[in-house]
Design a protein around this motif. Structure first.
Motif, mmCIF file in Angstrom:
data_model
loop_
_atom_site.group_PDB
_atom_site.id
_atom_site.type_symbol
_atom_site.label_atom_id
_atom_site.label_comp_id
_atom_site.label_asym_id
_atom_site.label_seq_id
_atom_site.Cartn_x
_atom_site.Cartn_y
_atom_site.Cartn_z
ATOM 1 N N ILE A 166 63.525 46.360 97.142
ATOM 2 C CA ILE A 166 64.776 47.112 97.265
ATOM 3 C C ILE A 166 65.182 47.294 98.729
ATOM 4 O O ILE A 166 66.297 46.993 99.118
ATOM 5 C CB ILE A 166 64.669 48.496 96.579
ATOM 6 C CG1 ILE A 166 64.713 48.323 95.054
ATOM 7 C CG2 ILE A 166 65.811 49.406 97.017
ATOM 8 C CD1 ILE A 166 64.704 49.629 94.298
ATOM 9 N N CYS A 167 64.270 47.815 99.550
ATOM 10 C CA CYS A 167 64.690 48.218 100.903
ATOM 11 C C CYS A 167 64.226 47.259 101.995
ATOM 12 O O CYS A 167 64.597 47.414 103.155
ATOM 13 C CB CYS A 167 64.247 49.652 101.193
ATOM 14 S SG CYS A 167 62.492 49.804 101.588
ATOM 15 N N GLY A 168 63.424 46.266 101.648
ATOM 16 C CA GLY A 168 63.025 45.277 102.657
ATOM 17 C C GLY A 168 61.861 45.692 103.545
ATOM 18 O O GLY A 168 61.467 44.945 104.435
ATOM 19 N N ASN A 169 61.286 46.867 103.294
ATOM 20 C CA ASN A 169 60.125 47.345 104.061
ATOM 21 C C ASN A 169 58.992 46.313 104.003
ATOM 22 O O ASN A 169 58.606 45.874 102.919
ATOM 23 C CB ASN A 169 59.686 48.686 103.445
ATOM 24 C CG ASN A 169 58.450 49.280 104.095
ATOM 25 O OD1 ASN A 169 58.024 48.839 105.167
ATOM 26 N ND2 ASN A 169 57.893 50.290 103.452
ATOM 27 N N ILE A 170 58.458 45.941 105.176
ATOM 28 C CA ILE A 170 57.373 44.942 105.143
ATOM 29 C C ILE A 170 55.991 45.587 105.066
ATOM 30 O O ILE A 170 54.993 44.913 104.854
ATOM 31 C CB ILE A 170 57.433 43.956 106.346
ATOM 32 C CG1 ILE A 170 57.485 44.726 107.658
ATOM 33 C CG2 ILE A 170 58.591 42.985 106.221
ATOM 34 C CD1 ILE A 170 57.208 43.867 108.871
ATOM 35 N N LYS A 171 55.945 46.910 105.231
ATOM 36 C CA LYS A 171 54.634 47.577 105.181
ATOM 37 C C LYS A 171 54.365 48.137 103.784
ATOM 38 O O LYS A 171 54.304 49.355 103.577
ATOM 39 C CB LYS A 171 54.575 48.686 106.231
ATOM 40 C CG LYS A 171 54.546 48.114 107.644
ATOM 41 C CD LYS A 171 54.363 49.179 108.684
ATOM 42 C CE LYS A 171 54.273 48.543 110.068
ATOM 43 N NZ LYS A 171 54.637 49.481 111.120
#
Ligand SMILES: [Zn+2]
Length: 424
Positions: free
Chosen positions: A20-25
């Motif tokens: 959804i938000c593209g967070n890579i962590k």
């Protein structure tokens, strides 16, 4: 800056950022190993053992948008193939819930009955039947051959994958809908951009979109790791749904928890520009509950993983003990989730020779993928009164137990989750 379309229309294969938000962590929570798609059952006649495909089933969590997700996308054509053996209309508890959905939604929001209702992933048309009974025109969209069953039952159904392009064609031909529903599609569809743009295209100004998803809070609360499988790409909190839809100028104005599939969340959505509909207090209440439960904390997910590992150990130990005592154990019910549980717990035919299903189940005489346990008609074997029955549809254990007992079956019953338990 990545545009929203390429962010939300997922490519197949390994994912390295939040869907959804593209967070890579992303935080690793539990790895369920390599597993075959849970509904890719093996047909004995075709002898398709050797072509069985396995894919990673690794559950991860995004702490930014509070979305549970798996990090591998299997090509949907492999998952929702034409002979996909799932019919919502045959589980009677589920069918009743689905048909009454139209009325329940109407009580929350009085949608315009003179326009049509459209259901995405409409399966055999059971949900649309409720709108049809309210006198509305209905349109279903269903990619598998189960659409034939709907059409035979007067529920007009388009046999296709839902997409923005298809939505444009539908709105050109039939005008705008006052209500669009999609039970469980939000978790299933890899092309979320296409889905949401398509929904926006179909709705008229006052139109609402109602969608249900398996609820992350319930999954954690009742240790439902067996609901993690390749068809379910995303496991939503309310917070994650709000964050997702805001990106498309849509607002969630009402949310409720429902019992479907062992705990789901139903959200009501309209355009951000629709000033006629105000945001209901249910939104704040549920967000507070999520926070209070610890859904926004990594610790809660680590505990979830610990509980999963414990139930696996407990179940293996119990089955081994019973096996050594020469007890007969059969499985009951072959929902998709049975495959995750049996394969993750490495349960083989040695411990569980058969899985029993109702006579009208489309999965009869097939093998569960991976562990290859055959699914057989309950009639042929229940009379033998096995010592134990392992309930694989444990999330509906009460009505199932009642049903078993009404047939005079006295076998002891094992619930594999939320905790391993024997019921006499
Ligand atoms: Zn995220």
């Amino acid at each position: 800056m990545i545009d929203i379309k390429s962010q939300h229309n997922l490519k197949f294969g390994q994912q390295n950022k939040c869907q959804i938000c593209g967070n890579i962590k992303l935080k690793p929570i539990i790895n369920l190993g390599l597993q075959p798609p849970c509904d890719s059952l093996i047909q004995l006649k075709k002898k398709d053992f050797f072509n069985e495909l396995y894919f990673p089933l690794n559950f991860v969590w995004c702490s930014k948008c509070i979305l549970g997700q798996i990090d591998y996308v299997v090509d949907p054509k492999l998952l929702f193939y034409p002979e996909y053996p799932y019919r919502s209309g045959i589980t009677s508890t589920l069918a009743k819930n689905l048909i009454s959905t139209a009325e329940k939604i109407y009580k929350v929001h009085q949608y315009d009955l003179s326009k049509y209702a459209l259901d995405i992933g409409s399966n055999d048309g059971t949900l649309l039947k409720g709108f049809y009974e309210k006198g509305m025109k209905v349109i279903g969209v269903e990619p598998t051959n189960i659409s034939n069953i709907a059409n035979k039952n007067s529920i007009f159904t388009i046999n296709n994958f839902f997409s923005y392009n298809l939505a444009k064609k539908i709105s050109k031909k039939y005008g705008k809908a006052s209500i669009v529903t999609g039970a469980n599609v939000f978790a299933h569809i890899a092309n979320l951009w296409d889905l949401i743009k398509g929904v926006k295209e179909l709705l008229n100004h006052n139109g609402i979109f109602v969608t249900e998803s398996h609820y992350l809070l319930d999954i954690l609360k009742t240790t439902q790791y067996d609901s993690i499988y390749h068809e379910h790409l995303k496991y939503y909190s309310l917070k994650s749904i709000i964050i997702l839809l805001k990106k498309y100028r849509l607002k969630v104005f009402h949310a409720e928890r429902i019992s479907n599939y062992g705990g789901s969340i139903r959200v009501y959505v309209t355009s951000l520009d629709n000033k006629n509909i105000k945001i209901n207090k249910s939104i704040l209440n549920l967000l507070n509950l999520e926070k209070k439960y610890g859904l926004y904390e990594l610790e809660t997910f680590k505990n979830f993983a610990k509980k999963i590992i414990k139930t696996k150990k407990d179940l293996n130990q119990l089955l081994l003990e019973l096996f050594l005592k020469n007890k007969t154990i059969y499985g009951v019910g072959a929902p998709g989730r049975a495959s995750t549980l049996l394969n993750y717990c490495s349960i083989s035919k040695l411990f569980l020779p058969y899985i029993l299903e109702q006579s009208n189940c489309l999965k009869l005489n097939m093998l569960i993928p991976g562990c290859h346990i055959p699914i057989i008609d309950e009639k042929t074997i229940l009379k033998k009164q096995p010592d134990y029955l392992l309930l694989l549809s444990w999330h509906y254990w009460k009505p199932i137990l009642k049903n078993i007992r009404s047939k005079g079956i006295k076998s002891k019953v094992i619930l594999p989750l939320p905790k391993v338990k024997i019921i006499n």
